[in-house]
Design a protein around this motif. Sequence first.
Motif, short mmCIF file in Angstrom:
data_model
loop_
_atom_site.label_atom_id
_atom_site.label_comp_id
_atom_site.label_asym_id
_atom_site.label_seq_id
_atom_site.Cartn_x
_atom_site.Cartn_y
_atom_site.Cartn_z
N GLU A 1 0.83 -1.21 0.00
CA GLU A 1 0.00 0.00 0.00
C GLU A 1 0.86 1.25 0.00
O GLU A 1 0.50 2.27 -0.60
N VAL A 2 2.00 1.18 0.68
CA VAL A 2 2.94 2.32 0.68
C VAL A 2 3.59 2.44 -0.70
O VAL A 2 3.70 3.54 -1.26
N ILE A 3 4.01 1.31 -1.27
CA ILE A 3 4.65 1.32 -2.59
C ILE A 3 3.70 1.89 -3.64
O ILE A 3 4.10 2.68 -4.51
N CYS A 4 2.43 1.50 -3.57
CA CYS A 4 1.45 1.96 -4.55
C CYS A 4 0.97 3.39 -4.31
O CYS A 4 0.26 3.95 -5.15
N GLY A 5 1.35 3.99 -3.18
CA GLY A 5 0.93 5.35 -2.87
C GLY A 5 -0.43 5.45 -2.24
O GLY A 5 -0.97 6.56 -2.09
N ARG A 6 -1.02 4.31 -1.87
CA ARG A 6 -2.35 4.33 -1.26
C ARG A 6 -2.29 4.89 0.16
O ARG A 6 -3.23 5.51 0.62
N HIS A 7 -1.16 4.66 0.84
CA HIS A 7 -0.94 5.23 2.18
C HIS A 7 0.46 5.81 2.23
O HIS A 7 1.38 5.29 1.59
N ALA A 8 0.60 6.88 2.99
CA ALA A 8 1.92 7.49 3.16
C ALA A 8 2.78 6.61 4.04
O ALA A 8 2.28 5.94 4.95
N GLY A 9 4.08 6.59 3.76
CA GLY A 9 5.02 5.92 4.64
C GLY A 9 5.53 6.92 5.66
O GLY A 9 4.83 7.29 6.60
N ARG A 10 6.74 7.40 5.44
CA ARG A 10 7.29 8.45 6.29
C ARG A 10 6.78 9.80 5.80
O ARG A 10 6.87 10.12 4.62
N SER A 11 6.28 10.63 6.73
CA SER A 11 5.82 11.97 6.36
C SER A 11 6.63 13.07 7.01
O SER A 11 6.56 14.23 6.59
N THR A 12 7.43 12.73 8.05
CA THR A 12 8.32 13.71 8.66
C THR A 12 9.67 13.06 8.94
O THR A 12 9.77 11.83 9.04
N ASP A 13 10.70 13.88 9.06
CA ASP A 13 12.04 13.35 9.34
C ASP A 13 12.17 12.81 10.75
O ASP A 13 13.12 12.08 11.04
N ASP A 14 11.25 13.15 11.65
CA ASP A 14 11.36 12.72 13.05
C ASP A 14 10.62 11.42 13.36
O ASP A 14 10.81 10.85 14.43
#
Length: 319
Positions: free
Chosen positions: A268-281
Motif C-alpha cells: 500500500e505504501v509502494i502503490c501510494g495508497r498510504h503514506a510511509g514516512r511523512s516527517t524526518d522525526d
Amino acid sequence: MSLFLSEKDVEQLLSMPMVLEAVEAAHRDLSSGQACDVPRQRTRLPTTTLHILQGALPRMDAIGYKAYTSNRSGVRFLVHLYRVSSGSLRAVIEADRLGMMRTGAAAGIATRWLARSDAQVAGVFGAGWQAEGHIEALAAVRPLRRVKVFARRTEKLAAFCARMSARHGIEVIAAVSPEDVVRGSDIVSTVTTSATPLFNAEWLSPGTHVNAAGSNSLIRRELGEDVLKRCSPIVVDSVETALREAGDLLPLLEKGRLHARELLELGEVICGRHAGRSTDDQITLFESQGMAIQDLAVAVHLEELARELGVGIELPYGS
C-alpha cells in the motif's frame, strides 16, 4: 520441460538488484489485487515441523509454494513453481539462499520507502546467514558508510564483520552492546530468533527506521511494547499474516493497545495508497514475516535467467 535448480545454481544466478525488483513487484501486485498469498501453515511433530507458504502471481503466470522442514539436523527449503495458464510445473528450486536474499530484500524495500533518504548508519542485531542478506539489501538502497553488528555469540562476529566489510566496501564493525547498536543508527534491523526484546525504546533517535525480521512465530519477540509505542507507521508485509504470527505485535493486539486497522501493508505504501514516512522525526517500523509471493517472484526471475543461460537440470516431467 520443468527445471531443477540447485543451491549452487541459485548462487550463480541470483543478485540483490534482481531480488529487490522481484520482491517490490510482488508487493505492488498484491496491493493492486493482482496476486494472492496464503499465510504460512505448519505441521508439527516432536522431531520435525513442515512449513508451507503458498500463493500466486497471475501476471507472471506463476502459482506455487515454498515448503521447508525444520529439524535439529537443519532446515531444508524447496520452491515449487507452476504455470497459472496450464497448471504445469515450471521449476523446482532449492531455496536456502533464495529465502535469505528475499528476506533481506523485503527489509531493503521497506528501507527504500520508509527510511530517511540521508540514512548512512545501520545497526544490525544478528550475525548469521540471514544477516548477510540483510546488510547487502540495506547497502543497495541507502549509501551506508557504517554498519554496527551485535550478536550474543561473539566467537564468529569479528570474522562476519570483516567478511561483510570486504564484500560491500563499507565499514562493518562489532558493536560492544545492544545500546551501542541502536544509538546513533539511522536504520536498526533485527534478524534473530530471540524470544525477548533486544533493546530499549529510549535508545532510538528521532527519524530512525526499524526493520524487524525475526519474530515470525508466537514464541519469538525482538521488540518490546516500549519500542512499538514510539513507531508510526507500523508497516507489515501482509496484515493477514501479521495477525497470525507476528510475535512482536500480537501481545499489543491482544491487549487492545494496537488495532489491526492501524497496520499498513508494504504494498500500500509502494502503490501510494498510504503514506510511509511523512516527517524526518518519525520512527518507522517494518515487521516482516515472509510471504510466498516473495519467493515465487524471485523464482520466476531465476527460472527465466537459468533457461536463458542454460543453467540447471531438466526434469523428466512437468510439461
